[in-house]
Design an enzyme around this catalytic site. Structure first.
Site, short mmCIF file in Angstrom:
data_model
loop_
_atom_site.label_atom_id
_atom_site.label_comp_id
_atom_site.label_asym_id
_atom_site.label_seq_id
_atom_site.Cartn_x
_atom_site.Cartn_y
_atom_site.Cartn_z
CE LYS A 40 -0.13 -0.42 4.97
NZ LYS A 40 -0.76 -1.19 6.05
NE ARG A 134 -5.22 -0.42 11.51
CZ ARG A 134 -4.00 -0.63 11.05
NH1 ARG A 134 -3.08 0.31 11.14
NH2 ARG A 134 -3.67 -1.77 10.49
CE1 TYR A 250 12.09 30.48 1.81
CE2 TYR A 250 11.05 28.72 3.05
CZ TYR A 250 11.17 29.46 1.89
OH TYR A 250 10.34 29.18 0.84
CG MET A 298 9.25 26.05 -1.63
SD MET A 298 7.90 25.25 -0.71
CE MET A 298 7.04 24.45 -2.03
C1 PLP Z 1 0.12 -1.88 6.78
C2 PLP Z 1 -0.28 -3.20 7.29
C3 PLP Z 1 0.67 -4.21 7.45
C4 PLP Z 1 2.16 -3.98 7.35
O1 PLP Z 1 2.60 -3.44 8.59
P1 PLP Z 1 4.12 -3.03 8.86
O2 PLP Z 1 4.10 -2.57 10.27
O3 PLP Z 1 4.45 -1.94 7.91
O4 PLP Z 1 4.94 -4.24 8.64
C5 PLP Z 1 0.20 -5.47 7.77
N1 PLP Z 1 -1.12 -5.72 7.94
C6 PLP Z 1 -2.06 -4.75 7.84
C7 PLP Z 1 -3.48 -5.08 8.05
C8 PLP Z 1 -1.67 -3.46 7.52
O5 PLP Z 1 -2.58 -2.49 7.43
#
Ligand code: PLP
Length: 348
Positions: A40, A134, A250, A298
């Site tokens: 992701k 979550r 800056y 920047m």
């Molecule tokens: C992002 C995620 C992972 C990976 O977690 P890391 O801490 O980056 O290894 C695994 N399982 C779920 C459900 C996640 O959302």
């Protein structure tokens, strides 16, 4: 007509051998199970185009994205049936998209379970919440007929505190074992990167590393195994001499005490080079440390070229992005250090 493409002054070149080695190491550490990969957020900022083929070729067969919009880029490189979408189907159009694309939804609630069934059902994954609060159904909801109706490949849960020695870890593991036994499934999965370091008791059939693939070290046990992956370089745009009393950047935050040669470098906020990477930090050229002068301004930073009198405009400098190391030195989490890497780095 010849096409002329602009030359980049910033580049991100992930160390693909280190990435493959990290996946293999995490796969080995996954006991009798296999490692998947969280891809992701554009592989945590390092780029799906670069990273997913490397993970696939290393042997990875299960890929996790968060959003439906992330499926297509990953599906250019792996069979869509290997892609799991963690946020699950929020509406009918997500279900239609899943069917069309062939990606597999992670069901996170009774509503999502019902929606998926109503749209035709089929193979899915199931997230059960064991304490992170979550996403995921509650353990008590596993007896609901809407869950019984699902055809579940991976039953999973997510650890809240795997990067700490916390009682939460065994508590969540025990809860997961109990609840996974109540839903028919093909594979069970609990551990993220840090969870893998907790040992084979946490590995089950499939692990889901993200951070550690890309060089993050969430627990000391992984420090000797995980190699840095992110390599960032930025070009010098201009060199100049400044006189005692002249200031840089800056808010004139640096003032020269003596004549000095400085270089203006093409990296800044939009590239993920945040304010706290300025004062006290340095860029490097062939092993020579070039301290950053004043604030990130920047799109640029200015460095002291005293240690490298030979460098000139157009030369590339190494920007430290060792997230295991950086995370100890700044208040940023390693997740932030990776995911802030800006889009301009991936154009070149
Ligand atoms: C992002 C995620 C992972 C990976 O977690 P890391 O801490 O980056 O290894 C695994 N399982 C779920 C459900 C996640 O959302």
């Amino acid at each position: 007509m010849t096409e002329v493409t602009p030359q980049p002054t910033l580049r991100l070149s992930p160390d693909t051998q280190a990435l493959a080695a990290n996946w293999r190491a995490l796969d080995d550490l996954s006991g009798g199970g296999r490692a998947g990969a969280a891809v992701k957020a554009n592989c945590y900022g390092l780029g799906v185009e670069t990273c997913v083929p490397v993970l696939r070729d290393a042997g990875c067969g299960t890929f996790f994205v968060a959003h439906w919009g992330e499926v297509a880029a990953v599906a250019r490189h792996v069979p869509p049936a290997q892609i799991a979408v963690l946020h699950g189907p929020l509406n009918e159009s997500d279900c239609a998209y899943a069917r069309n694309a062939g990606a597999v939804p992670v069901i996170n609630s009774l509503d999502q379970a019902e929606r998926w069934r109503a749209s035709g059902g089929g193979l899915c994954h199931l997230m059960i919440d064991t304490g992170i609060n979550r996403l995921g159904i509650a353990p008590a909801e596993t007896s609901d007929p809407r869950i019984a109706a699902l055809d579940i490949d991976i039953v999973m849960s997510h650890l809240a505190c795997a990067d700490e020695d916390s009682v939460m870890n065994t508590r969540q593991r025990d809860a997961f074992v109990a609840v996974a036994g109540q839903v028919p499934h093909r594979r069970a999965s609990l551990a993220n990167s840090a969870g893998i370091a907790l040992g084979p008791d946490y590995a089950f059939d499939l692990t889901r590393p993200g951070l550690a693939l890309y060089g993050g070290v969430p627990r000391a046990e992984l420090a000797s195994t995980i190699r840095p992956v992110a390599r960032v370089e930025a070009a010098i745009l201009q060199c100049r001499g400044i006189l005692p009393g002249e200031s840089v950047g800056y808010n004139a935050a640096f003032t020269a005490a003596a004549p000095m040669r400085v270089g203006t470098v093409s990296i800044g906020y939009a590239d993920g080079f945040l304010r706290l990477r300025g004062v006290g930090n340095a860029l490097h050229h062939q092993g020579r440390r070039l301290p950053i002068l004043g604030k990130v301004s920047m799109d640029m930073v200015v460095v002291d070229l005293s240690a490298a009198p030979d460098v000139a405009a157009g030369d590339w400098l190494q920007v430290p992005w060792d997230i295991a190391n950086c995370a100890q030195q700044t208040i940023l989490s390693p997740y932030e250090l990776l995911t802030v890497i800006g889009q301009r780095l991936r154009r070149g």
